[in-house]
Motif scaffolding. Structure first.
Motif, PDB file in Angstrom:
ATOM      1  N   ALA A   1     -20.918  -1.420  30.095  1.00 60.86           N
ATOM      2  CA  ALA A   1     -19.484  -1.664  29.930  1.00 60.86           C
ATOM      3  C   ALA A   1     -18.661  -0.884  30.941  1.00 60.86           C
ATOM      4  CB  ALA A   1     -19.061  -1.298  28.507  1.00 60.86           C
ATOM      5  N   LEU A   2     -19.015   0.376  31.166  1.00 58.87           N
ATOM      6  CA  LEU A   2     -18.236   1.183  32.099  1.00 58.87           C
ATOM      7  C   LEU A   2     -18.331   0.661  33.521  1.00 58.87           C
ATOM      8  CD1 LEU A   2     -18.966   4.642  30.525  1.00 58.87           C
ATOM      9  CD2 LEU A   2     -16.690   3.814  31.115  1.00 58.87           C
ATOM     10  N   HIS A   3     -19.522   0.322  33.964  1.00 65.84           N
ATOM     11  CA  HIS A   3     -19.647  -0.240  35.313  1.00 65.84           C
ATOM     12  C   HIS A   3     -18.916  -1.583  35.419  1.00 65.84           C
ATOM     13  CE1 HIS A   3     -22.281   2.714  37.086  1.00 65.84           C
ATOM     14  NE2 HIS A   3     -23.182   2.581  36.136  1.00 65.84           N
ATOM     15  N   ARG A   4     -19.080  -2.412  34.419  1.00 65.37           N
ATOM     16  CA  ARG A   4     -18.517  -3.766  34.459  1.00 65.37           C
ATOM     17  C   ARG A   4     -16.994  -3.756  34.407  1.00 65.37           C
ATOM     18  NH1 ARG A   4     -20.641  -5.297  30.168  1.00 65.37           N
ATOM     19  NH2 ARG A   4     -18.879  -5.622  28.740  1.00 65.37           N
ATOM     20  N   LEU A   5     -16.425  -2.889  33.562  1.00 60.04           N
ATOM     21  CA  LEU A   5     -14.987  -2.941  33.318  1.00 60.04           C
ATOM     22  C   LEU A   5     -14.184  -2.007  34.218  1.00 60.04           C
ATOM     23  CD1 LEU A   5     -15.003  -3.167  29.422  1.00 60.04           C
ATOM     24  CD2 LEU A   5     -14.765  -5.016  31.087  1.00 60.04           C
ATOM     25  N   THR A   6     -14.735  -0.841  34.554  1.00 58.84           N
ATOM     26  CA  THR A   6     -13.988   0.096  35.400  1.00 58.84           C
ATOM     27  C   THR A   6     -14.306  -0.082  36.879  1.00 58.84           C
ATOM     28  OG1 THR A   6     -15.616   1.924  35.429  1.00 58.84           O
ATOM     29  CG2 THR A   6     -14.119   1.788  33.530  1.00 58.84           C
ATOM     30  N   GLY A   7     -15.467  -0.662  37.194  1.00 58.38           N
ATOM     31  CA  GLY A   7     -15.869  -0.813  38.584  1.00 58.38           C
ATOM     32  C   GLY A   7     -16.318   0.472  39.240  1.00 58.38           C
ATOM     33  N   ARG A   8     -16.454   1.548  38.461  1.00 59.47           N
ATOM     34  CA  ARG A   8     -16.876   2.828  39.036  1.00 59.47           C
ATOM     35  C   ARG A   8     -18.350   2.778  39.423  1.00 59.47           C
ATOM     36  NH1 ARG A   8     -12.851   5.845  36.517  1.00 59.47           N
ATOM     37  NH2 ARG A   8     -10.975   5.227  37.627  1.00 59.47           N
ATOM     38  N   ALA A   9     -18.663   3.358  40.582  1.00 61.70           N
ATOM     39  CA  ALA A   9     -20.038   3.316  41.097  1.00 61.70           C
ATOM     40  C   ALA A   9     -20.967   4.217  40.303  1.00 61.70           C
ATOM     41  CB  ALA A   9     -20.058   3.704  42.573  1.00 61.70           C
TER      42      ALA A   9
ATOM     43  N   ARG B   1     -15.133  -0.470  23.983  1.00 64.65           N
ATOM     44  CA  ARG B   1     -14.079   0.374  23.399  1.00 64.65           C
ATOM     45  C   ARG B   1     -14.006   1.703  24.129  1.00 64.65           C
ATOM     46  NH1 ARG B   1     -12.982   4.400  20.286  1.00 64.65           N
ATOM     47  NH2 ARG B   1     -15.166   5.026  20.212  1.00 64.65           N
ATOM     48  N   ILE B   2     -15.169   2.304  24.428  1.00 68.04           N
ATOM     49  CA  ILE B   2     -15.192   3.572  25.159  1.00 68.04           C
ATOM     50  C   ILE B   2     -14.609   3.376  26.555  1.00 68.04           C
ATOM     51  CG2 ILE B   2     -16.736   5.263  26.229  1.00 68.04           C
ATOM     52  CD1 ILE B   2     -18.549   4.947  23.741  1.00 68.04           C
ATOM     53  N   ALA B   3     -15.018   2.315  27.236  1.00 70.02           N
ATOM     54  CA  ALA B   3     -14.503   2.046  28.582  1.00 70.02           C
ATOM     55  C   ALA B   3     -12.993   1.857  28.568  1.00 70.02           C
ATOM     56  CB  ALA B   3     -15.190   0.822  29.177  1.00 70.02           C
ATOM     57  N   SER B   4     -12.484   1.196  27.530  1.00 71.27           N
ATOM     58  CA  SER B   4     -11.048   0.908  27.466  1.00 71.27           C
ATOM     59  C   SER B   4     -10.217   2.179  27.353  1.00 71.27           C
ATOM     60  CB  SER B   4     -10.738  -0.028  26.291  1.00 71.27           C
ATOM     61  OG  SER B   4     -10.922   0.624  25.041  1.00 71.27           O
ATOM     62  N   SER B   5     -10.819   3.261  26.840  1.00 72.73           N
ATOM     63  CA  SER B   5     -10.071   4.516  26.722  1.00 72.73           C
ATOM     64  C   SER B   5      -9.724   5.093  28.091  1.00 72.73           C
ATOM     65  CB  SER B   5     -10.871   5.536  25.903  1.00 72.73           C
ATOM     66  OG  SER B   5     -11.998   6.017  26.630  1.00 72.73           O
ATOM     67  N   MET B   6     -10.441   4.660  29.133  1.00 72.86           N
ATOM     68  CA  MET B   6     -10.206   5.167  30.483  1.00 72.86           C
ATOM     69  C   MET B   6      -9.348   4.205  31.297  1.00 72.86           C
ATOM     70  SD  MET B   6     -14.110   6.462  31.217  1.00 72.86           S
ATOM     71  CE  MET B   6     -13.712   7.428  32.677  1.00 72.86           C
ATOM     72  N   MET B   7      -8.936   3.104  30.692  1.00 77.12           N
ATOM     73  CA  MET B   7      -8.226   2.057  31.420  1.00 77.12           C
ATOM     74  C   MET B   7      -6.905   1.738  30.736  1.00 77.12           C
ATOM     75  SD  MET B   7     -11.562  -0.368  31.753  1.00 77.12           S
ATOM     76  CE  MET B   7     -10.648  -1.731  32.482  1.00 77.12           C
TER      77      MET B   7
ATOM     78  N   ASN C   1      -5.738   5.201  34.342  1.00 77.53           N
ATOM     79  CA  ASN C   1      -6.921   4.897  35.151  1.00 77.53           C
ATOM     80  C   ASN C   1      -7.631   6.215  35.423  1.00 77.53           C
ATOM     81  OD1 ASN C   1      -8.832   3.558  36.638  1.00 77.53           O
ATOM     82  ND2 ASN C   1      -7.587   3.464  38.490  1.00 77.53           N
ATOM     83  N   LYS C   2      -8.274   6.719  34.397  1.00 76.02           N
ATOM     84  CA  LYS C   2      -8.858   8.058  34.449  1.00 76.02           C
ATOM     85  C   LYS C   2     -10.330   7.994  34.835  1.00 76.02           C
ATOM     86  CE  LYS C   2      -4.926   9.454  32.661  1.00 76.02           C
ATOM     87  NZ  LYS C   2      -3.876  10.045  33.508  1.00 76.02           N
ATOM     88  N   ASP C   3     -10.820   9.063  35.435  1.00 73.50           N
ATOM     89  CA  ASP C   3     -12.239   9.091  35.797  1.00 73.50           C
ATOM     90  C   ASP C   3     -13.060  10.068  34.973  1.00 73.50           C
ATOM     91  OD1 ASP C   3     -11.170  11.360  36.962  1.00 73.50           O
ATOM     92  OD2 ASP C   3     -11.829  10.901  38.994  1.00 73.50           O
ATOM     93  N   ILE C   4     -12.417  10.773  34.044  1.00 73.70           N
ATOM     94  CA  ILE C   4     -13.088  11.686  33.120  1.00 73.70           C
ATOM     95  C   ILE C   4     -12.695  11.291  31.703  1.00 73.70           C
ATOM     96  CG2 ILE C   4     -13.435  14.104  32.440  1.00 73.70           C
ATOM     97  CD1 ILE C   4     -14.054  13.770  35.369  1.00 73.70           C
ATOM     98  N   ALA C   5     -13.665  11.252  30.786  1.00 75.67           N
ATOM     99  CA  ALA C   5     -13.335  10.954  29.389  1.00 75.67           C
ATOM    100  C   ALA C   5     -13.991  11.966  28.469  1.00 75.67           C
ATOM    101  CB  ALA C   5     -13.780   9.545  29.011  1.00 75.67           C
ATOM    102  N   PHE C   6     -13.203  12.479  27.536  1.00 74.88           N
ATOM    103  CA  PHE C   6     -13.718  13.301  26.444  1.00 74.88           C
ATOM    104  C   PHE C   6     -13.809  12.392  25.221  1.00 74.88           C
ATOM    105  CE2 PHE C   6     -12.696  16.624  29.283  1.00 74.88           C
ATOM    106  CZ  PHE C   6     -13.322  17.790  28.852  1.00 74.88           C
ATOM    107  N   LEU C   7     -15.019  12.272  24.681  1.00 78.44           N
ATOM    108  CA  LEU C   7     -15.282  11.384  23.554  1.00 78.44           C
ATOM    109  C   LEU C   7     -15.315  12.206  22.267  1.00 78.44           C
ATOM    110  CD1 LEU C   7     -18.215   9.339  25.149  1.00 78.44           C
ATOM    111  CD2 LEU C   7     -15.741   9.008  25.440  1.00 78.44           C
ATOM    112  N   ALA C   8     -14.412  11.924  21.355  1.00 79.77           N
ATOM    113  CA  ALA C   8     -14.266  12.717  20.133  1.00 79.77           C
ATOM    114  C   ALA C   8     -15.595  12.902  19.410  1.00 79.77           C
ATOM    115  CB  ALA C   8     -13.265  12.035  19.200  1.00 79.77           C
ATOM    116  N   ASN C   9     -15.904  14.167  19.077  1.00 76.29           N
ATOM    117  CA  ASN C   9     -17.099  14.511  18.293  1.00 76.29           C
ATOM    118  C   ASN C   9     -18.394  14.021  18.942  1.00 76.29           C
ATOM    119  OD1 ASN C   9     -14.752  13.510  16.206  1.00 76.29           O
ATOM    120  ND2 ASN C   9     -15.631  15.480  15.623  1.00 76.29           N
ATOM    121  N   HIS C  10     -18.415  13.902  20.263  1.00 78.23           N
ATOM    122  CA  HIS C  10     -19.529  13.235  20.915  1.00 78.23           C
ATOM    123  C   HIS C  10     -19.953  13.933  22.208  1.00 78.23           C
ATOM    124  CE1 HIS C  10     -21.117   9.088  22.571  1.00 78.23           C
ATOM    125  NE2 HIS C  10     -21.992  10.062  22.705  1.00 78.23           N
TER     126      HIS C  10
END
Length: 256
Positions: free
Chosen positions: A101-109, A163-169, A174-183
């Protein structure tokens, strides 16, 4: 003799090409470095990198190997739907859904996901994340952090990965770092060297914040404009990131 389907034959040729061989070496090095720096967790968590010019194929670490023992030939090539295209190992299920999902939706390498101790500790707090106005190391992340504020269980389907990818978009995000709650955390980037450098210093910044908070004394942040200025300074000169990664290459050779 059983013949491979044509697309798998093509994937095998791509997997063994010089450019992809270098990516496999770099991804394996990042995994060994994470183990060396104690950012790993058992045989769990995952690092991945898209193939050059590809939108649907990426390299990822195998299931069941400790990161300290991963070499380039252990890296697996899969597509964004989780099909193994080349490699001798399986892939852990949550890796397929998060990284696909992250590669597909954010396009990040590059996508690095782990449960490193101090960053994960901050995901357990009300704030959920690092304060980028505290230490100099933290300032490099000013304006770059997304927070997935609600824990939603294991990522075992496309919907959770998305859902996780959408938190960065988003329109203003358009963030490149994500803190995932309790994870744990996700660090993305354009090169493995730069993403790993960000991962390493993110954990150092979180370590400093946790130690400072443990003193019970009031914390003293800097002005947000100054923190943003420092972030721009660091992002404007990334030679240090490349030099750090080459030092790790010398220190942590691939296993025989």
């Amino acid at each position: 003799m059983t013949q491979q389907p044509p697309h798998l034959d093509g994937a095998q040729a791509e997997y063994t090409s010089p450019a992809v061989r270098q990516l496999r070496e770099d991804l394996a090095l990042a995994l060994r470095a994470a183990a060396h720096h104690q950012l790993e967790e058992g045989v769990c968590n995952h690092f991945s990198v898209m193939l050059p010019g590809a939108q649907n194929r990426y390299l990822i670490n195998p299931r069941g190997l400790h990161w300290s023992e991963v070499g380039p030939d252990d890296i697996v090539l899969i597509d964004v739907h989780g099909q193994v295209l080349a490699g001798r190992h399986r892939v852990e299920p949550t890796a397929l859904f998060i990284h696909g999902a992250l590669h597909r939706l954010t396009g990040r390498a590059v996508v690095l996901h782990c449960h490193m101790p101090y960053a994960t500790a901050l995901t357990l707090t009300v704030e959920r994340a690092l304060d980028p106005t505290l230490s100099q190391n933290a300032m490099r992340y000013m304006g770059r952090i997304a927070i997935d504020a609600e824990y939603n269980g294991l990522a075992l389907d496309d919907a959770e990965g998305e859902r996780i990818a959408s938190s960065m978009m988003g329109e203003n995000t358009n963030k490149d770092i994500a803190f995932l709650a309790n994870h744990g955390v996700i660090v993305t980037g354009h090169t493995i060297a730069h993403a790993y450098d960000d991962l390493y210093y993110l954990e150092r910044a979180c370590l400093h914040q946790v130690i400072a908070q443990s003193t019970g004394r009031p914390l003293k942040p800097v002005d947000a404009k100054l923190a943003a200025h420092v972030a721009a300074q660091i992002q404007g000169e990334r030679e240090q990131s490349d030099l750090f990664f080459e030092a790790l290459r010398r220190l942590l050779p691939a296993p025989l």
